[in-house]
Design an enzyme around this catalytic site. Structure first.
Site, PDB file in Angstrom:
ATOM      1  N   ALA A 273      35.847  26.375  35.706  1.00 40.38           N
ATOM      2  CA  ALA A 273      35.874  25.574  36.681  1.00 40.38           C
ATOM      3  C   ALA A 273      34.748  25.378  38.063  1.00 40.38           C
ATOM      4  O   ALA A 273      34.316  26.445  38.248  1.00 40.38           O
ATOM      5  CB  ALA A 273      37.196  25.848  37.726  1.00 40.38           C
TER       6      ALA A 273
ATOM      7  N   TYR B  53      46.047  24.156  42.140  1.00 44.38           N
ATOM      8  CA  TYR B  53      44.835  24.226  42.939  1.00 44.38           C
ATOM      9  C   TYR B  53      45.039  22.864  43.570  1.00 44.38           C
ATOM     10  O   TYR B  53      46.321  22.135  43.597  1.00 44.38           O
ATOM     11  CB  TYR B  53      43.599  24.140  42.089  1.00 44.38           C
ATOM     12  CG  TYR B  53      43.375  25.535  41.620  1.00 44.38           C
ATOM     13  CD1 TYR B  53      43.433  26.845  42.522  1.00 44.38           C
ATOM     14  CD2 TYR B  53      43.514  25.917  40.271  1.00 44.38           C
ATOM     15  CE1 TYR B  53      43.169  27.945  42.067  1.00 44.38           C
ATOM     16  CE2 TYR B  53      43.207  27.196  39.721  1.00 44.38           C
ATOM     17  CZ  TYR B  53      43.223  28.195  40.725  1.00 44.38           C
ATOM     18  OH  TYR B  53      43.172  29.570  40.177  1.00 44.38           O
TER      19      TYR B  53
ATOM     20  N   GLY C 192      41.203  29.890  24.775  1.00 35.30           N
ATOM     21  CA  GLY C 192      40.452  30.518  25.777  1.00 35.30           C
ATOM     22  C   GLY C 192      39.972  31.802  25.397  1.00 35.30           C
ATOM     23  O   GLY C 192      38.878  32.104  25.007  1.00 35.30           O
TER      24      GLY C 192
HETATM   25  C1  FNR Z   1      41.417  31.008  32.868  1.00 31.95           C
HETATM   26  N1  FNR Z   1      42.051  29.617  32.943  1.00 31.95           N
HETATM   27  C2  FNR Z   1      41.471  28.484  33.398  1.00 31.95           C
HETATM   28  N2  FNR Z   1      41.786  27.530  33.613  1.00 31.95           N
HETATM   29  C3  FNR Z   1      41.130  26.394  34.074  1.00 31.95           C
HETATM   30  O1  FNR Z   1      41.752  25.320  34.029  1.00 31.95           O
HETATM   31  N3  FNR Z   1      39.896  26.543  34.825  1.00 31.95           N
HETATM   32  C4  FNR Z   1      39.434  27.891  34.956  1.00 31.95           C
HETATM   33  O2  FNR Z   1      38.435  28.045  35.392  1.00 31.95           O
HETATM   34  C5  FNR Z   1      40.143  29.005  34.511  1.00 31.95           C
HETATM   35  N4  FNR Z   1      39.807  30.341  34.353  1.00 31.95           N
HETATM   36  C6  FNR Z   1      40.399  31.393  33.649  1.00 31.95           C
HETATM   37  C7  FNR Z   1      39.788  32.492  33.550  1.00 31.95           C
HETATM   38  C8  FNR Z   1      40.241  33.475  32.956  1.00 31.95           C
HETATM   39  C9  FNR Z   1      39.353  34.702  32.583  1.00 31.95           C
HETATM   40  C10 FNR Z   1      41.145  33.328  31.964  1.00 31.95           C
HETATM   41  C11 FNR Z   1      41.723  34.244  30.984  1.00 31.95           C
HETATM   42  C12 FNR Z   1      42.044  32.007  31.968  1.00 31.95           C
HETATM   43  C13 FNR Z   1      43.229  29.438  32.009  1.00 31.95           C
HETATM   44  C14 FNR Z   1      42.688  29.104  30.560  1.00 31.95           C
HETATM   45  O3  FNR Z   1      41.791  27.798  30.384  1.00 31.95           O
HETATM   46  C15 FNR Z   1      44.000  29.113  29.508  1.00 31.95           C
HETATM   47  O4  FNR Z   1      44.763  28.227  30.112  1.00 31.95           O
HETATM   48  C16 FNR Z   1      44.406  30.398  29.587  1.00 31.95           C
HETATM   49  O5  FNR Z   1      43.375  31.348  29.223  1.00 31.95           O
HETATM   50  C17 FNR Z   1      45.229  30.365  28.164  1.00 31.95           C
HETATM   51  O6  FNR Z   1      44.551  29.946  27.199  1.00 31.95           O
HETATM   52  P1  FNR Z   1      44.529  31.293  25.836  1.00 31.95           P
HETATM   53  O7  FNR Z   1      43.479  32.221  26.685  1.00 31.95           O
HETATM   54  O8  FNR Z   1      45.604  32.013  25.764  1.00 31.95           O
HETATM   55  O9  FNR Z   1      43.803  30.585  24.686  1.00 31.95           O
END
Ligand code: FNR
Length: 347
Positions: free
Chosen positions: A57, A178, A316
């Site tokens: 983001a 957000y 992710g």
């Molecule tokens: C995130 N997630 C997230 N989502 C988003 O829309 N913008 C972002 O900047 C972030 N930042 C973020 C940082 C970190 C370290 C994590 C672990 C997650 C959420 C991410 O996009 C996702 O929805 C989740 O991680 C679930 O997917 P996975 O990791 O289970 O495949």
């Protein structure tokens, strides 16, 4: 049997070689001036085999910040920094969208030169500010109606900057509690002007941002991420579903590249969504392309894709642990397990 994750897909204006999207993940490693660094470019380029990369983001203006060292897209230096990132990804054969972000109330005067965070309404957020030692969230200042209109314009400016930086498109971050999400949920939107009070008014900010962004770039270059169930930075309410039903009907009229589920675990069900998961709810109210996300493995994602529960999957944390995730899927090799300690480097 060929793995359905590896079949090509059309996404808005793009042809993708596979259906595995890299989920947006904040890394808090921008350099001076919130400019992405060379390490950022290498990090994304290593993952260029993804069907599409969604960046971490990225704040559209200074008061959109709520975490340390998150990159921006509002200064010429930031645009230049992102140009190096998009070039590295394109040179490696990939495609990359920028995620456009404003945190709204999920911030602290610490990030805002002492000013209060801004939000639809002055509704307090409790808890400790993530990635800081001891800061506590508080009560934001409610935006004036004119300030809300200004924010819509700032999303369009950020989109023009993203084009200039060489991105293939943008994702509007309307998820995870957000700013945009704060307008969409009853708990955080107590307004009685044109930006609140009815499903149509509560969805107006999201729809206005979509319209401003798609005026700055074609709809096939624009996606939006949504969290219809309140699960992070926000509490759900039985009346939320009607707002999202209204919004999704408007999005269906707009021919966007996609809608994307914002959730960490997509097996979670929501009472306020009639017992559905976030992706099930989006699927039942939106006819266009849907990207699911949230604790999928290549196996669970391929099975759900085969059952047409969604069209693409965003992955992710496994993508942090496995830069060569697509090769692993192709060869059915075991994945390296994700560990939060991996967040300390940009490998
Ligand atoms: C995130 N997630 C997230 N989502 C988003 O829309 N913008 C972002 O900047 C972030 N930042 C973020 C940082 C970190 C370290 C994590 C672990 C997650 C959420 C991410 O996009 C996702 O929805 C989740 O991680 C679930 O997917 P996975 O990791 O289970 O495949």
């Amino acid at each position: 049997m060929p793995n359905s994750l590896l079949s090509p897909a059309r996404l808005g204006s793009l042809e993708l070689p596979n259906r595995v999207v890299m989920a947006p993940m904040t890394r808090s490693m921008a350099g001076e001036g919130l400019v992405p660094t060379e390490a950022t470019a290498l990090y994304y380029a290593r993952r260029a085999a993804a069907g599409l990369i969604l960046t971490e983001a990225t704040i559209i203006r200074p008061d959109g910040q709520g975490y340390p060292d998150t990159p921006g897209i509002y200064t010429p230096e930031q645009v230049r920094g992102w140009q190096a990132v998009t070039k590295a990804v394109h040179d490696a054969g990939g495609r990359i969208f920028l995620q456009l972000w404003h945190v709204g109330r999920v911030s602290h005067p610490h990030f805002l030169n002492g000013d209060l965070p801004v939000a639809p309404s002055a509704v307090a957020l409790s808890g400790r500010v993530s990635r800081t030692d001891d800061l506590q969230y508080g009560t934001p200042r409610a935006l004036t109606s004119d300030e809300v209109s200004r924010l819509v314009e700032d999303f369009a400016t950020a989109t023009r900057n993203a084009r200039e930086a060489g991105f293939d498109g943008v994702e509007i971050h309307g998820a995870n509690g957000y700013l945009i999400d704060q307008f969409l949920h009853q708990q955080t939107n107590l307004r009685d002007d044109e930006w609140g009070g009815s499903p149509e008014n509560m969805a107006r900010f999201a729809v206005s941002v979509v319209d401003a962004v798609t005026a700055a770039w074609e709809p096939g270059r624009v996606g939006i991420r949504l969290s219809p169930g309140g699960y992070f930075n926000i509490e759900g309410d039985p009346k939320d579903a009607a707002v999202f039903e209204y919004l999704l009907a408007r999005l269906d009229e707009r021919d966007l590249a996609y809608v994307h589920t914002g959730i960490f675990d997509d097996s979670m069900t929501f009472e306020e969504l009639g017992g559905a998961t976030a992706t099930e709810f989006l699927r039942s109210h939106y006819k266009g392309t849907l990207i699911a996300c949230g604790s999928y493995t290549p196996e669970t994602a391929a099975a759900a894709l085969a059952n047409e529960k969604f069209d693409l999957v965003a992955i992710g944390r496994p993508f942090i642990a496995n830069p060569d995730l697509i090769d692993h899927i192709r060869s059915s090799a075991d994945l390296v397990p994700y560990d939060a300690a991996m967040l300390t480097t940009l490998e």
